[in-house]
Write an enzyme that holds these catalytic residues in place. Structure first.
Site, PDB file in Angstrom:
ATOM      1  N   HIS A 125       1.190  -1.354   0.074  1.00  0.00           N
ATOM      2  CA  HIS A 125       0.014  -0.228   0.516  1.00  0.00           C
ATOM      3  C   HIS A 125       0.551   1.449  -0.720  1.00  0.00           C
ATOM      4  O   HIS A 125       1.603   1.448   0.019  1.00  0.00           O
ATOM      5  CB  HIS A 125      -0.136  -0.071   1.577  1.00  0.00           C
ATOM      6  CG  HIS A 125      -1.555  -1.522   1.516  1.00  0.00           C
ATOM      7  ND1 HIS A 125      -3.202  -1.201   0.380  1.00  0.00           N
ATOM      8  CD2 HIS A 125      -2.404  -2.074   2.219  1.00  0.00           C
ATOM      9  CE1 HIS A 125      -3.563  -1.926   1.083  1.00  0.00           C
ATOM     10  NE2 HIS A 125      -2.868  -2.768   2.126  1.00  0.00           N
ATOM     11  N   ALA A 174      14.452 -17.110  14.369  1.00  0.00           N
ATOM     12  CA  ALA A 174      12.667 -16.364  14.757  1.00  0.00           C
ATOM     13  C   ALA A 174      12.826 -15.820  14.899  1.00  0.00           C
ATOM     14  O   ALA A 174      13.351 -15.065  15.917  1.00  0.00           O
ATOM     15  CB  ALA A 174      12.459 -18.317  15.017  1.00  0.00           C
TER      16      ALA A 174
END
Length: 215
Positions: A125, A174
């Protein structure tokens, strides 16, 4: 201990999803190499005028049992406009990751994408606030090529943002957000991801490994 019936059922399911995925790729004219395996059905969309290429021995995991910690969703590979390109190298494993490109996402050989990883080359966007909700003008939406080099491991639930290059052999911890490029041969983690350790890598050993596996 998984009983024999469940093992047989999963083996049959893997064969079926692999066959259907290969068929789907052929119908969409998505280039893929030999020995592609699909554990569950991935979501793959190739916009007209764009290209998705997947190398040999790819494994696309889209089923809960395909990874010990489970997946949030199926593997997603999507080009979002004409001219976009996603290239995935040889011997790549993908577990419920999302890969989206408006311009270019390049993934090298021997790459491991952990559970629920997100990789994109776009903001999706506009940054400017005026009319953001409905503004689809390409010139207002930021894009920059994203590259994952050979033998990279991106840990579970990590996000790789546009314009980033992750150097070969590196590991992303992670849950990291990779907002700037990471050099080769290191471990990086955090929000945003920063280098926390250098890896001792013998490039000759890595080249020899690739040479053996390519035969």
């Amino acid at each position: 201990m998984i009983n024999s019936f469940i093992k047989v059922k999963r083996k049959v399911a893997k064969k079926c999803s692999t066959w259907v995925t290969r068929r789907m790729f052929k119908e969409q004219r998505i280039a893929f190499g030999p020995n592609l395996i699909a554990v569950g059905m991935p979501i793959v969309d190739q916009e007209p005028g764009s290209q998705i290429t997947i190398g040999r021995n790819a494994i696309l995991c889209s089923s809960d049992y395909s990874n010990p910690i489970g997946l949030n969703h199926r593997t997603v590979i999507r080009t979002l406009r004409s001219g976009a390109n996603i290239t995935i190298g040889n011997d790549v494993g993908i577990s419920g990751a999302s890969i989206c490109a408006m311009s270019s996402v390049q993934i090298g050989n021997e790459v491991m994408l952990g559970v629920n990883v997100q990789i994109s080359d776009t903001d999706f966007h506009p940054i400017k606030p005026e009319g953001r909700r409905f503004n689809k003008q390409p010139e207002d939406i930021g894009t920059a090529a994203t590259t994952i080099e050979d033998n990279v491991w991106v840990g579970a639930n990590s996000i790789v943002l546009k314009g980033v290059t992750i150097g070969k052999n590196s590991i992303i911890g992670a849950g990291s957000i990779v907002s700037s490029s990471i050099p080769p041969n290191c471990i990086a983690a955090g929000v945003p991801a920063k280098v926390i350790k250098r890896l001792e890598v013998n490039d000759n050993d890595v080249k020899s490994l690739y040479a053996v596996q390519s035969k």
